[in-house]
Design an enzyme around this catalytic site. Structure first.
Site, PDB file in Angstrom:
ATOM      1  CG  LEU A   1      -1.749  -1.280   1.402  1.00 39.28           C
ATOM      2  CD1 LEU A   1      -2.404  -1.306   2.770  1.00 39.28           C
ATOM      3  CD2 LEU A   1      -2.781  -1.390   0.303  1.00 39.28           C
TER       4      LEU A   1
ATOM      5  CB  SER B   1       8.619  -1.146   1.911  1.00 40.55           C
ATOM      6  OG  SER B   1       8.391  -0.868   0.563  1.00 40.55           O
TER       7      SER B   1
ATOM      8  CB  ILE C   1       0.346  -5.153   5.724  1.00 43.11           C
ATOM      9  CG1 ILE C   1      -0.835  -6.079   6.059  1.00 43.11           C
ATOM     10  CG2 ILE C   1      -0.125  -3.780   5.246  1.00 43.11           C
ATOM     11  CD1 ILE C   1      -1.737  -6.409   4.892  1.00 43.11           C
ATOM     12  CD  GLU C   2       6.215  -3.606   0.049  1.00 46.95           C
ATOM     13  OE1 GLU C   2       7.098  -2.926  -0.475  1.00 46.95           O
ATOM     14  OE2 GLU C   2       5.832  -4.695  -0.418  1.00 46.95           O
ATOM     15  CB  ILE C   3       2.965   1.039   4.784  1.00 49.87           C
ATOM     16  CG1 ILE C   3       1.821   0.269   5.454  1.00 49.87           C
ATOM     17  CG2 ILE C   3       2.599   2.502   4.569  1.00 49.87           C
ATOM     18  CD1 ILE C   3       0.501   0.354   4.735  1.00 49.87           C
TER      19      ILE C   3
END
Length: 159
Positions: A107, A136, A147-149
């Site tokens: 994301l 990230s 989940i990767e931001i």
């Protein structure tokens, strides 16, 4: 019958100008497929516990929990959403083997990752995203989906 888009054997090779990282470039192939996908509308996550999942994504990631078609749940952000299926109670059509914890999502946020890191207490990593280098943070949701931001990295103006 089934419809399939395939890459032709005579592919035109081009390097995306934004995909250069440290002198190495990503290679992309043009397809002869007649359709051009513009964006992702939704993705389905199979989860063990709808309440834990909606709480996590709304409180930790700021997504909006929406209810549609009776009691179905989804997580909305901007113009996309994550539809939620509870394991063992999936809606048709569904993945061949719907499994909690099998997703790997990246994301993008414009929030500085130092702010996100303070919020998540995670580690930073530099990767190559769809349009170039990204920095990230990784963590797991209640079903252990990765989940990767990420932030897109600014291009070096000297180059």
């Amino acid at each position: 019958g089934s419809f399939r888009c395939t890459l032709q054997t005579k592919r035109s090779l081009f390097v995306h100008p934004q995909s250069v990282l440290g002198g190495l470039s990503s290679v992309r192939f043009k397809s002869s497929c007649p359709m051009n996908i513009s964006h992702l509308d939704h993705l389905v996550l199979t989860v063990r516990d709808l309440n834990r999942t909606t709480h996590f994504y709304s409180k930790v990631l700021g997504m909006e929990v929406i209810t549609f078609k009776g009691d179905r749940k989804a997580l909305s952000f901007r113009e996309q959403k994550l539809n939620l299926h509870q394991a063992g109670k999936e809606f048709e059509p569904k993945a061949k083997t719907p499994t909690p914890g099998s997703a790997d999502l990246c994301l993008i946020t414009k929030t500085p990752l130092t702010t996100v890191a303070a919020h998540l207490e995670s580690n930073k990593n530099v990767r190559t995203g769809a349009v170039g280098p990204i920095r990230s943070l990784y963590f797991r949701d209640p079903d252990h989906n990765l989940i990767e931001i990420s932030n897109y990295q600014q291009k070096d103006k000297a180059n």
